[in-house]
Design an enzyme around this catalytic site. Structure first.
Site: not given
Length: 436
Positions: A427, A327-329, A332
């Site tokens: 995501t 999720e998010c970080g 990435m």
């Protein structure tokens, strides 16, 4: 019987968090059991609440959660003497198109639970006008009741007298007035407060805030202003579907943004959570059947993550046979590369093709409703998931198969679709609840 109160304000940055923490600790010092909640999608404040009270705080979100879910979560306050729910943004601020049980505004929770609002007002640069603002908030929505006002950052005794007089004329009680006191200000970062676990002095900081509050706020009046409240028996939290039976969860200061109610829901459904630290060069537990990488601040630790080859190789080995979701970080870090705010390029795990950059800052903020085009751990193809996105990274490349069709709260399609490659998914939004 517990008593309930909402801490809110006309806007962000007025002092809601500091007041909530100080009140929570001050009442705890009086031997009261205090249960905190956070209205809205914030994964940082609940950790500060826990530090102040010794009890886990969870989020209540009227855009993403049903009323039944919210009532299940607040049931944890049944054994408390006092419930303090911290609001987000301004009291009535939410999205234009309502979600499951409301717009995401703090006022939704106040009305739903019947908890009156203790309003934090910063009258800097004002005098009598502060009373007009408070009176407007009091009268804006008939099912939201104002308990009183605490003035924050009062400039002088004369300033306080002018504001108090105007509020008295408006029939609004002033329960405290705080002069400027820089020592109790909490440090900020681009997503909000610095995380509680990053502050070794957090207990001292909260204690100092509580002592300051005791001198300037009428605690007896605050307690009396809270409403008697009869919570419903806590419902099962098992409706928060776990992504697996044994969940390897990345957990350190680079991977800490996950909502407490999600973790509790997973455990309530019988799942086991096996934490590991990518920053300590640890990989997921080999006995786990799924790996989950939450968000956080990977951009602050890009060099270490890029250098931690044991973490990267263990994660790649895991992903060869079992699902991995970020999720998010966390998403990435699953990508090929991350460029930090100084323009330094860091190679990430390469399990997805995503490349992101903080050197080209662009804020992405808002609720998200995603319909999955392919499954993620715990959720089938076609599932509708409600979450929230907040980051400053820019997508440089996102070549993999889109994971979902994602809309914002207005119904507009957003470009942050998430990605899938083999067993790996990611995501940009943080999951709050399934849309059932």
């Amino acid at each position: 019987m517990p008593r309930g109160l909402i801490i809110s304000a006309p806007a962000s940055g007025v002092g809601k968090t500091t007041l909530t923490l100080a009140l929570a600790r001050a009442f705890r010092d009086r031997a009261l059991a205090v249960q905190c909640f956070k209205s809205g999608p914030d994964y940082i404040d609940p950790a500060f609440h826990a530090a102040a009270t010794g009890r886990v705080s969870v989020n209540l979100d009227s855009w993403a959660m049903t009323r039944q879910t919210i009532e299940a979560l607040v049931g944890r306050g049944a054994d408390a003497d006092l419930v303090l729910a911290e609001g987000s943004m301004g009291l009535f601020d939410g999205v234009a198109m309502p979600g499951v049980s409301g717009s995401g505004a703090t006022a939704d929770i106040a009305a739903m639970m019947g908890w009156p609002v203790l309003l934090v007002i910063d009258p800097s640069g004002q005098a009598q006008t502060a009373a007009a603002v408070a009176a407007g908030l009091r009268d804006f929505r008939s099912n939201v009741r104002l308990a009183g006002v605490v003035l924050n950052r009062v400039a002088s005794p004369r300033h306080e007298s002018l504001v108090r007089g105007a509020l008295a004329d408006a029939g609004i009680p002033v329960l405290g007035a705080l002069p400027r006191h820089a020592e109790i200000e909490l440090p900020k970062r681009h997503l909000g407060l610095v995380q509680a676990e990053e502050r070794r002095d957090i207990d001292h900081l909260i204690g100092e805030a509580a002592r300051f509050i005791v001198r300037h706020v009428d605690l007896d009046a605050v307690l009396q202003s809270a409403a008697d409240w009869s919570p419903k028996p806590a419902l099962s939290a098992a409706n928060f579907t776990p992504p697996g039976q044994r969940i390897a969860l990345a957990r350190d200061v680079a991977f800490s943004f996950i909502y407490p109610h999600m973790l509790e829901g997973w455990r309530a459904a019988g799942a086991e959570i096996l934490a590991f630290s990518p920053l300590a060069d640890e990989g997921p537990d080999a006995s786990a059947d799924v790996c989950w990488l939450p968000g956080g601040y990977p951009e602050l630790h890009g060099g270490r993550l890029a250098a931690n080859q044991r973490f990267q190789s263990a994660l790649a080995c895991f992903a060869a046979t079992r699902p991995v979701h970020g999720e998010c970080g966390g998403y990435m870090v699953l990508g090929t590369a991350l460029t930090d705010a100084e323009g330094v390029h860091h190679a990430m795990t390469g399990l997805l093709g995503l490349e992101t950059s903080f050197a080209r800052r662009r804020m992405h903020l808002g609720y998200r409703l995603a319909e999955l085009a392919s499954p993620i751990p715990g959720y089938r193809t076609g599932a509708r998931l409600r979450g929230h996105e907040f980051h400053y990274s820019t997508i440089v490349a996102q070549p993999d198969t889109p994971l979902a069709t994602v809309h914002d709260a207005t119904g507009a399609v957003v470009e942050e679709t998430g990605s899938r490659r083999g067993n790996v998914t990611g995501t940009f939004f943080h999951l709050i609840a399934e849309d059932k």
